[in-house]
Design an enzyme around this catalytic site. Structure first.
Site, PDB file in Angstrom:
ATOM      1  N   LYS A  92      47.501  44.999  52.584  1.00  0.00           N
ATOM      2  CA  LYS A  92      48.495  45.362  51.293  1.00  0.00           C
ATOM      3  C   LYS A  92      47.420  45.629  50.086  1.00  0.00           C
ATOM      4  CE  LYS A  92      49.311  40.692  50.383  1.00  0.00           C
ATOM      5  NZ  LYS A  92      50.557  39.586  50.432  1.00  0.00           N
ATOM      6  N   TYR A 111      31.744  42.614  20.606  1.00  0.00           N
ATOM      7  CA  TYR A 111      33.023  42.624  19.901  1.00  0.00           C
ATOM      8  C   TYR A 111      33.408  40.938  19.696  1.00  0.00           C
ATOM      9  CZ  TYR A 111      34.169  47.237  21.292  1.00  0.00           C
ATOM     10  OH  TYR A 111      33.993  48.617  21.653  1.00  0.00           O
TER      11      TYR A 111
END
Ligand SMILES: *Cc1c(COP(=O)(O)O)cnc(C)c1O
Length: 407
Positions: A54, A284
């Protein structure tokens, strides 16, 4: 109409020659996948292995992993969504294949038409029967029971009637109850008692089903941690995801200690290297400042590539050393502090050097577990979230049909 980008739509064409020279890639070692499947199969024997692929095989690529797993002896494949199962069938994979997580929008007809086994926790049964009538073909159903996880699966109270209804439909030729299954909650913490309780409940529901005439091909309960630590949970089939990818489900136990080999290496090239003065703020927020004059290396991967933004401090290996990421991880990039190198005056630059975020951990290299710790998550999430922006590159593909042996 909603537009959903297929993963392939956003995969960049590699700028450089194919192979490990790619600018950035998740390198998937299919030999490691095959090794892990063989190892798990030996541990689980005589129970068979369902390779759980999956979520694009936990980020490793569902089709190549499924093929490698089947080559190495997995007998079944497992996915969450019917759409994931249909994609495997579309790729020509014909092995028994189970999908277990549905919504009323799921395409049960397509699943029946493609011979996909369908997990059924209760409400799906009528939809499955409708699909079987439509396709004039009996559905293959695995009844799922909740033995304590509190997620999907029929409650113990509803089990009797679910089994009864399923058997009526089976007698009408509309379906066959191929499997009975449940999922464990705490198998990664082997000291906890709840696994014993779930196992006991599972035995009870099996007895109820057998009394009602169910004769399943496969009874299955174990995930990776239970496969590796609880032989009494193996029954006929074990559903193994994480272990196929070579990662450890246990805190404090390495893959090597479990006989597993991590299959995914995420690597790129350093894209800038420069000297900065003491006190240089980085990225940042300027949350990090260099302690002294130093040299920064720019790593061109960030949260858009699936590196968790919270994982500042995660290791990047350059020239045989692991450097923690400093400052905030941005969308496309992050920074390591290499210490003073004086590249402006002829010191060694690392521009273009190989930068490994994680791999098999050999020789002290960083691992998915290191990144999981840095991000406050688990290794499952680290590999699964590596985004489609990062090209998957397969090595040791072996003798694929219609191709020469790549070794
Ligand atoms: C994902 C999943 C598995 C595989 O779990 P691992 O811990 O990765 O082995 C097995 N069964 C079900 C129902 C799952 O959802």
């Amino acid at each position: 109409m909603t537009y959903q980008a297929a993963a392939g739509d956003v995969r960049p064409v590699p700028d450089s020659a194919s192979g490990p020279a790619n600018e950035r890639s998740a390198v998937i070692d299919l030999d490691a996948i095959r090794h892990n499947v063989r190892h798990v199969a030996a541990v689980a024997s005589p129970a068979k292995v369902m390779a759980v692929v999956k979520a694009d095989a936990y980020g490793h690529g569902a089709v190549p992993v499924a093929r490698a797993a089947l080559e190495a002896g997995a007998r079944w494949l497992g996915v969450a969504h019917i759409s994931e199962a249909l994609a495997l069938r579309a790729a020509g994979i014909e092995a028994p294949l189970l999908a277990w997580l549905h919504t009323p929008e799921s395409n049960f007809s397509a699943a029946v038409a493609a011979g996909i086994d369908i997990g059924c926790s209760g409400w799906e049964l009528d939809k499955i029967v409708l699909a079987a009538r439509e396709q004039e073909r009996p559905a293959r159903v695995h009844l799922k029971v909740d033995t304590g996880l509190g997620r999907n699966g029929a409650t113990l109270e509803a089990w009797d009637s679910l089994v009864g209804e399923a058997m009526e439909y089976q007698d009408e030729g509309l379906l066959r109850v191929v499997g009975i299954f449940s999922h464990l909650a705490v198998a990664d913490e082997p000291h906890r008692p709840e696994t014993d309780e779930q196992l006991k409940a599972f035995r009870e529901v099996l007895a109820i089903a057998e009394d009602a005439g169910v004769d399943p091909e496969v009874r299955h309960l174990a995930n990776t941690p239970a496969t590796l630590s609880r032989p009494d949970t193996h029954f006929d089939l074990v559903r193994v995801g994480l272990g196929i990818y070579g990662l450890s489900p246990f805190e404090g136990q390495t893959p090597a200690e479990l006989g597993l080999r991590p299959a995914m290496t995420v690597r790129t090239k350093v894209s800038h290297c420069k000297d900065v003065p003491a006190g240089q703020g980085v990225s940042y927020g300027l949350n990090y400042h260099t302690a002294g004059a130093s040299t920064l290396g720019l790593i061109p991967m960030g949260y858009a590539d699936g590196v968790p933004r919270v994982a500042t401090g995660g290791p990047v290996r350059v020239e045989g050393r692991n450097y923690p990421v400093v400052g905030r991880i941005a969308m496309d990039q992050m920074v390591i502090d290499l210490g003073p190198r004086g590249v402006a005056s002829g010191g060694a630059s690392v521009l273009g050097a190989e930068a490994v975020l994680f791999g098999d951990g050999a020789d002290g290299g960083p691992t998915a577990d290191d990144w999981a710790r840095a991000a406050g998550t688990i290794n499952y999430e680290i590999v699964t979230r590596i985004s489609p922006r990062v090209p998957r590159h397969y090595i040791n593909e072996g003798q694929a049909e219609g191709q020469g042996g790549a070794g």
